[in-house]
Design a protein around this motif. Structure first.
Motif, PDB file in Angstrom:
ATOM      1  N   ARG A 200      -1.257  14.415   2.246  1.00 45.10           N
ATOM      2  CA  ARG A 200      -0.728  14.799   0.577  1.00 45.10           C
ATOM      3  C   ARG A 200       0.418  16.115   1.212  1.00 45.10           C
ATOM      4  NH1 ARG A 200      -3.452  13.511  -4.010  1.00 45.10           N
ATOM      5  NH2 ARG A 200      -5.632  12.790  -3.301  1.00 45.10           N
ATOM      6  N   GLU A 201       1.624  15.535  -0.407  1.00 46.31           N
ATOM      7  CA  GLU A 201       2.478  17.226   0.247  1.00 46.31           C
ATOM      8  C   GLU A 201       2.071  18.083  -0.068  1.00 46.31           C
ATOM      9  OE1 GLU A 201       5.234  17.602  -2.984  1.00 46.31           O
ATOM     10  OE2 GLU A 201       3.664  16.825  -3.609  1.00 46.31           O
ATOM     11  N   SER A 202       2.827  19.164  -0.860  1.00 54.18           N
ATOM     12  CA  SER A 202       2.581  20.640  -1.170  1.00 54.18           C
ATOM     13  C   SER A 202       2.654  20.157  -3.128  1.00 54.18           C
ATOM     14  CB  SER A 202       3.898  21.714  -1.254  1.00 54.18           C
ATOM     15  OG  SER A 202       4.021  21.850  -0.005  1.00 54.18           O
ATOM     16  N   ASN A 203       2.548  19.745  -3.862  1.00 56.71           N
ATOM     17  CA  ASN A 203       2.407  19.467  -4.971  1.00 56.71           C
ATOM     18  C   ASN A 203       1.233  18.515  -4.974  1.00 56.71           C
ATOM     19  OD1 ASN A 203       4.926  20.021  -6.544  1.00 56.71           O
ATOM     20  ND2 ASN A 203       5.327  18.963  -5.217  1.00 56.71           N
ATOM     21  N   GLY A 204       0.884  17.477  -4.275  1.00 50.22           N
ATOM     22  CA  GLY A 204      -0.466  17.075  -4.533  1.00 50.22           C
ATOM     23  C   GLY A 204      -1.134  15.820  -4.136  1.00 50.22           C
ATOM     24  N   ILE A 205       0.444  15.094  -4.014  1.00 55.31           N
ATOM     25  CA  ILE A 205       1.130  13.587  -4.277  1.00 55.31           C
ATOM     26  C   ILE A 205       0.734  13.177  -2.994  1.00 55.31           C
ATOM     27  CG2 ILE A 205       3.375  11.609  -4.229  1.00 55.31           C
ATOM     28  CD1 ILE A 205       2.341  13.766  -6.941  1.00 55.31           C
ATOM     29  N   LEU A 206      -0.296  12.469  -3.478  1.00 57.16           N
ATOM     30  CA  LEU A 206      -0.577  11.404  -1.915  1.00 57.16           C
ATOM     31  C   LEU A 206       0.290  10.458  -1.547  1.00 57.16           C
ATOM     32  CD1 LEU A 206      -3.109  11.359   0.131  1.00 57.16           C
ATOM     33  CD2 LEU A 206      -3.828   9.514  -1.203  1.00 57.16           C
ATOM     34  N   PHE A 207       1.359  10.955  -0.580  1.00 61.45           N
ATOM     35  CA  PHE A 207       1.492   9.139   0.632  1.00 61.45           C
ATOM     36  C   PHE A 207       0.546   8.766   1.516  1.00 61.45           C
ATOM     37  CE2 PHE A 207       4.832  11.867  -0.836  1.00 61.45           C
ATOM     38  CZ  PHE A 207       6.100  11.182  -1.540  1.00 61.45           C
ATOM     39  N   GLU A 208       1.126   7.467   1.981  1.00 64.46           N
ATOM     40  CA  GLU A 208      -0.297   6.875   3.003  1.00 64.46           C
ATOM     41  C   GLU A 208       1.367   5.965   3.538  1.00 64.46           C
ATOM     42  OE1 GLU A 208      -2.257   2.356   3.613  1.00 64.46           O
ATOM     43  OE2 GLU A 208      -1.746   3.253   1.280  1.00 64.46           O
ATOM     44  N   ILE A 209       1.431   6.136   4.751  1.00 64.66           N
ATOM     45  CA  ILE A 209       2.462   5.683   5.609  1.00 64.66           C
ATOM     46  C   ILE A 209       1.619   4.614   6.511  1.00 64.66           C
ATOM     47  CG2 ILE A 209       3.586   5.973   7.657  1.00 64.66           C
ATOM     48  CD1 ILE A 209       4.146   8.857   7.279  1.00 64.66           C
ATOM     49  N   ALA A 210       2.207   3.348   6.410  1.00 58.84           N
ATOM     50  CA  ALA A 210       1.961   2.448   6.260  1.00 58.84           C
ATOM     51  C   ALA A 210       2.308   1.392   7.320  1.00 58.84           C
ATOM     52  CB  ALA A 210       0.857   0.911   5.032  1.00 58.84           C
ATOM     53  N   THR A 211       1.739  -0.047   8.394  1.00 54.60           N
ATOM     54  CA  THR A 211       2.724  -0.575   8.991  1.00 54.60           C
ATOM     55  C   THR A 211       3.043  -1.682   8.246  1.00 54.60           C
ATOM     56  OG1 THR A 211       0.379  -1.077  10.328  1.00 54.60           O
ATOM     57  CG2 THR A 211       1.650   0.019  11.782  1.00 54.60           C
ATOM     58  N   ASP A 212       3.698  -2.354   8.746  1.00 55.25           N
ATOM     59  CA  ASP A 212       3.800  -4.078   8.521  1.00 55.25           C
ATOM     60  C   ASP A 212       2.934  -4.683   8.324  1.00 55.25           C
ATOM     61  OD1 ASP A 212       6.324  -3.083   6.552  1.00 55.25           O
ATOM     62  OD2 ASP A 212       7.930  -4.089   8.645  1.00 55.25           O
ATOM     63  N   GLY A 213       2.458  -4.691   9.903  1.00 54.63           N
ATOM     64  CA  GLY A 213       0.703  -6.369  10.366  1.00 54.63           C
ATOM     65  C   GLY A 213      -0.127  -5.212  10.405  1.00 54.63           C
ATOM     66  N   PRO A 214      -0.526  -6.787  10.954  1.00 52.69           N
ATOM     67  CA  PRO A 214      -0.279  -7.877  10.813  1.00 52.69           C
ATOM     68  C   PRO A 214      -0.598  -8.769   9.099  1.00 52.69           C
ATOM     69  CG  PRO A 214      -2.844  -7.371  11.353  1.00 52.69           C
ATOM     70  CD  PRO A 214      -2.609  -6.147  11.051  1.00 52.69           C
ATOM     71  N   GLY A 215      -0.693  -8.021   8.689  1.00 54.42           N
ATOM     72  CA  GLY A 215      -0.599  -8.524   7.417  1.00 54.42           C
ATOM     73  C   GLY A 215      -1.827  -9.138   6.655  1.00 54.42           C
ATOM     74  N   PHE A 216      -2.147 -10.076   5.234  1.00 58.62           N
ATOM     75  CA  PHE A 216      -2.943 -10.721   4.639  1.00 58.62           C
ATOM     76  C   PHE A 216      -3.593 -12.285   5.602  1.00 58.62           C
ATOM     77  CE2 PHE A 216      -1.441  -8.297   1.251  1.00 58.62           C
ATOM     78  CZ  PHE A 216      -2.657  -7.016   1.303  1.00 58.62           C
TER      79      PHE A 216
END
Length: 312
Positions: free
Chosen positions: A262-278
């Protein structure tokens, strides 16, 4: 610094998976690419919609929370999702489609310097169709069985709107940690782009000093942004730590690996890898047709299925 490739997916709350399934498949014409559960709480569905394979930057995902109340809109929240369509003619098609299906919508206008059409689903989730300026995701795959003609299908996620009290704080996070570029700013709005520099990695930040949003059905839980692989994800884990933010650490979601902060305003970010996928646990032709579970939940399949209402 490794470049952020753009958006990965965005996750929302829905009260009714049945309605959600009909709206995003039948009206928006997206493919349901994965029916699974919230890995942290497998009593609730986690539904994914996107292009033919649910590739990065096409995924809209929803957690079903049957007891979710209404959302009370406000600041310090992700407040709107841009969806890219091919042409200005596409906006006319979609306006007629929304009228046919009684979808709440506005008139054709502009948003983030593009021709646009605002609309909402029945739970109040705010979205806007944005006209591509020739941009295309190189990995995008048409969904041939969509009810929407190919020439008007949604091409992926465009500008995502975030409303905050402290614009400079989120600006610092985007530029100093994640490598975004600030491309414009007024007193109450700034636009940022990821390293790829097109609509599929754009964030519109609006300033609002009012009360904070109270989330419920139709609210946006988090925005996930793209990195290529484990090495890049580890790099950003270290950057988040060095800039004084607490993170979840790297979490293996089976279909991708993730890091949350979460950044300072409380916004939740996710950083995600492209794979392996669905397609790691399913055939492309039958994606989204059955309940898929990550390996660590498979032994609980009977219990999990008994607690979930079937979806068409």
């Amino acid at each position: 610094m490794y470049p952020i490739e753009g958006h990965h997916h965005i996750s929302m709350l829905t009260k009714d998976a049945q309605y959600n399934n009909r709206f995003y498949r039948t009206i928006l014409g997206l493919r349901r690419v994965k029916v699974t559960v919230n890995q942290d709480d497998p009593s609730m569905y986690h539904l994914f919609y996107g292009d033919r394979t649910g590739s990065p930057c096409t995924e809209l995902t929803f957690f079903e929370m049957p007891f979710a109340g209404r959302s009370y809109r406000g600041t310090n929240a992700i407040t709107r999702i841009g969806l890219v369509v091919p042409t200005e003619e596409s906006l006319s098609y979609w306006k007629s489609r929304f009228e046919e299906h009684n979808v709440k919508h506005g008139e054709v206008t502009t948003y983030a310097n593009r021709q646009a059409l605002h609309f909402e689903d029945a739970e109040g989730l705010r979205m806007v169709l944005l006209v591509s300026k020739g941009e295309r995701l190189p990995h995008y795959e048409v969904w041939e069985k969509s009810e929407v003609p190919i020439e008007h299908q949604i091409l992926g996620m465009g500008a995502v709107e975030i409303t905050v009290r402290r614009m400079n704080k989120i600006a610092g996070t985007l530029t100093n940690i994640l490598g975004y570029t600030e491309v414009s700013r007024t007193e109450d709005e700034a636009i940022f782009r990821s390293a790829k520099g097109d609509v599929f990695g754009e964030i519109v930040v609006k300033s609002d000093d009012g009360p904070a949003e109270k989330p419920g059905r139709g609210s946006i839980h988090h925005l996930a942004i793209r990195v290529k692989d484990d090495e890049e994800l580890s790099y950003y884990e270290e950057q988040v730590r060095l800039h004084g933010f607490h993170s979840s650490g790297i979490v293996d979601r089976f279909y991708f690996k993730s890091l949350y902060f979460r950044e300072s305003n409380g916004i939740l970010f996710e950083i995600a890898t492209d794979g392996p996928g669905f397609t790691i646990d399913g055939d492309v032709e039958t994606l989204g047709e059955r309940l898929d579970l990550p390996p660590f939940l498979e032994e609980r399949r009977t219990e999990i299925e008994e607690n979930l209402a079937p979806i068409e």
